[in-house]
Motif scaffolding. Structure first.
Motif, PDB file in Angstrom:
ATOM      1  N   THR A  41      -0.666  13.298  -3.678  1.00 38.96           N
ATOM      2  CA  THR A  41      -0.500  11.985  -3.058  1.00 38.96           C
ATOM      3  C   THR A  41      -0.838  12.039  -1.569  1.00 38.96           C
ATOM      4  N   VAL A  42      -0.340  13.038  -0.879  1.00 35.76           N
ATOM      5  CA  VAL A  42      -0.582  13.139   0.568  1.00 35.76           C
ATOM      6  C   VAL A  42      -2.024  13.524   0.875  1.00 35.76           C
ATOM      7  N   ARG A  43      -2.549  14.526   0.188  1.00 35.07           N
ATOM      8  CA  ARG A  43      -3.870  15.052   0.538  1.00 35.07           C
ATOM      9  C   ARG A  43      -5.026  14.235  -0.016  1.00 35.07           C
ATOM     10  N   LYS A  44      -4.871  13.662  -1.194  1.00 29.77           N
ATOM     11  CA  LYS A  44      -5.984  12.951  -1.832  1.00 29.77           C
ATOM     12  C   LYS A  44      -5.879  11.430  -1.708  1.00 29.77           C
ATOM     13  N   LEU A  45      -4.705  10.886  -1.966  1.00 26.44           N
ATOM     14  CA  LEU A  45      -4.542   9.431  -1.890  1.00 26.44           C
ATOM     15  C   LEU A  45      -4.378   8.949  -0.448  1.00 26.44           C
ATOM     16  N   ARG A  46      -3.692   9.730   0.357  1.00 22.67           N
ATOM     17  CA  ARG A  46      -3.459   9.449   1.780  1.00 22.67           C
ATOM     18  C   ARG A  46      -2.980   8.022   2.052  1.00 22.67           C
ATOM     19  N   PRO A  47      -1.861   7.635   1.464  1.00 20.76           N
ATOM     20  CA  PRO A  47      -1.341   6.298   1.766  1.00 20.76           C
ATOM     21  C   PRO A  47      -0.812   6.265   3.205  1.00 20.76           C
ATOM     22  N   LEU A  48      -0.672   5.079   3.756  1.00 21.81           N
ATOM     23  CA  LEU A  48      -0.052   4.999   5.083  1.00 21.81           C
ATOM     24  C   LEU A  48       1.405   5.418   5.017  1.00 21.81           C
ATOM     25  N   ARG A  49       2.046   5.128   3.869  1.00 18.68           N
ATOM     26  CA  ARG A  49       3.470   5.425   3.709  1.00 18.68           C
ATOM     27  C   ARG A  49       3.723   5.981   2.311  1.00 18.68           C
ATOM     28  N   GLY A  77       0.793  -1.228   0.000  1.00 21.79           N
ATOM     29  CA  GLY A  77       0.000   0.000   0.000  1.00 21.79           C
ATOM     30  C   GLY A  77       0.821   1.270   0.000  1.00 21.79           C
ATOM     31  N   SER A  78       2.135   1.151   0.098  1.00 22.61           N
ATOM     32  CA  SER A  78       3.001   2.329   0.044  1.00 22.61           C
ATOM     33  C   SER A  78       2.977   2.924  -1.354  1.00 22.61           C
ATOM     34  N   VAL A  79       2.955   4.244  -1.425  1.00 21.34           N
ATOM     35  CA  VAL A  79       3.077   4.922  -2.708  1.00 21.34           C
ATOM     36  C   VAL A  79       4.531   5.341  -2.860  1.00 21.34           C
ATOM     37  N   VAL A  80       5.118   4.988  -3.994  1.00 23.41           N
ATOM     38  CA  VAL A  80       6.511   5.323  -4.276  1.00 23.41           C
ATOM     39  C   VAL A  80       6.530   6.362  -5.387  1.00 23.41           C
ATOM     40  N   VAL A  81       7.162   7.496  -5.106  1.00 23.78           N
ATOM     41  CA  VAL A  81       7.356   8.554  -6.097  1.00 23.78           C
ATOM     42  C   VAL A  81       8.843   8.549  -6.430  1.00 23.78           C
ATOM     43  N   GLN A  82       9.157   8.333  -7.700  1.00 28.53           N
ATOM     44  CA  GLN A  82      10.553   8.203  -8.107  1.00 28.53           C
ATOM     45  C   GLN A  82      10.878   9.157  -9.249  1.00 28.53           C
ATOM     46  N   PRO A  83      11.503  10.300  -8.916  1.00 27.15           N
ATOM     47  CA  PRO A  83      11.956  11.191  -9.987  1.00 27.15           C
ATOM     48  C   PRO A  83      13.239  10.646 -10.621  1.00 27.15           C
ATOM     49  N   HIS A  84      13.450  11.008 -11.877  1.00 26.65           N
ATOM     50  CA  HIS A  84      14.637  10.580 -12.618  1.00 26.65           C
ATOM     51  C   HIS A  84      15.288  11.815 -13.220  1.00 26.65           C
ATOM     52  N   GLY A  85      16.563  12.008 -12.948  1.00 27.23           N
ATOM     53  CA  GLY A  85      17.285  13.137 -13.507  1.00 27.23           C
ATOM     54  C   GLY A  85      17.416  14.270 -12.513  1.00 27.23           C
ATOM     55  N   PRO A  86      18.144  15.309 -12.915  1.00 30.06           N
ATOM     56  CA  PRO A  86      18.342  16.448 -12.011  1.00 30.06           C
ATOM     57  C   PRO A  86      17.030  17.170 -11.748  1.00 30.06           C
ATOM     58  N   MET A  87      16.854  17.593 -10.515  1.00 32.24           N
ATOM     59  CA  MET A  87      15.620  18.284 -10.125  1.00 32.24           C
ATOM     60  C   MET A  87      15.905  19.776 -10.003  1.00 32.24           C
ATOM     61  N   GLY A  88      15.491  20.519 -11.044  1.00 32.34           N
ATOM     62  CA  GLY A  88      15.692  21.959 -11.071  1.00 32.34           C
ATOM     63  C   GLY A  88      14.374  22.698 -11.002  1.00 32.34           C
ATOM     64  N   ALA A 115       2.784  15.811   5.385  1.00 31.94           N
ATOM     65  CA  ALA A 115       2.473  14.393   5.579  1.00 31.94           C
ATOM     66  C   ALA A 115       2.157  14.099   7.046  1.00 31.94           C
ATOM     67  N   ASP A 116       2.906  14.698   7.955  1.00 34.10           N
ATOM     68  CA  ASP A 116       2.621  14.500   9.379  1.00 34.10           C
ATOM     69  C   ASP A 116       1.214  14.978   9.711  1.00 34.10           C
ATOM     70  N   ASP A 117       0.809  16.109   9.145  1.00 37.99           N
ATOM     71  CA  ASP A 117      -0.535  16.640   9.388  1.00 37.99           C
ATOM     72  C   ASP A 117      -1.629  15.701   8.887  1.00 37.99           C
ATOM     73  N   HIS A 118      -1.310  14.884   7.871  1.00 39.92           N
ATOM     74  CA  HIS A 118      -2.294  13.968   7.283  1.00 39.92           C
ATOM     75  C   HIS A 118      -2.037  12.505   7.681  1.00 39.92           C
ATOM     76  N   GLN A 119      -1.200  12.305   8.681  1.00 43.66           N
ATOM     77  CA  GLN A 119      -0.867  10.964   9.184  1.00 43.66           C
ATOM     78  C   GLN A 119      -0.318  10.038   8.093  1.00 43.66           C
TER      79      GLN A 119
END
Length: 112
Positions: free
Chosen positions: A39-47, A14-25, A73-77
């Protein structure tokens, strides 16, 4: 994101994994922030796991986004972990206020 692609998947636990690729500018900051907030506000995964293994560099705006993500994320558990980050990115995130206990697998060289 012009030079940075982002994959989002849900693992079997049930964990949602967000994986960016490349430099983050700045060119990818708004879309990356939208993905994380949605992801945090609408999907609200446990992790939520942000896998930074393919990220060689993170600019100050995205560092701030990742730091703010922890509070949101802390605010949304939702528990947030950042995985596979280089020692340099870990140092930058710590300076931006991200607690080191949120890091997993620190010190691996970034690909790219």
């Amino acid at each position: 994101m012009s030079n940075t692609a982002v994959d989002v998947r849900t693992d079997a636990d049930g964990s949602v994994v967000v994986q960016p690729h490349g430099p983050m500018g700045t060119d990818c900051a708004a879309q990356f922030r939208r993905i994380l907030v949605h992801t945090v506000r609408k999907l609200r995964p446990l992790r939520l796991i942000v896998d930074l293994g393919d990220v060689p560099a993170v600019d100050p705006i995205n560092l701030g986004t990742l730091a703010a993500l922890c509070d949101l994320a802390d605010d949304h558990q939702v528990v947030v972990f950042m995985e596979n980050l280089s020692a340099e990115v870990a140092t930058q995130l710590t300076a931006a206020g991200v607690p080191p206990q949120r890091f997993r697998a620190v010190g691996q060289p970034a690909v790219g």
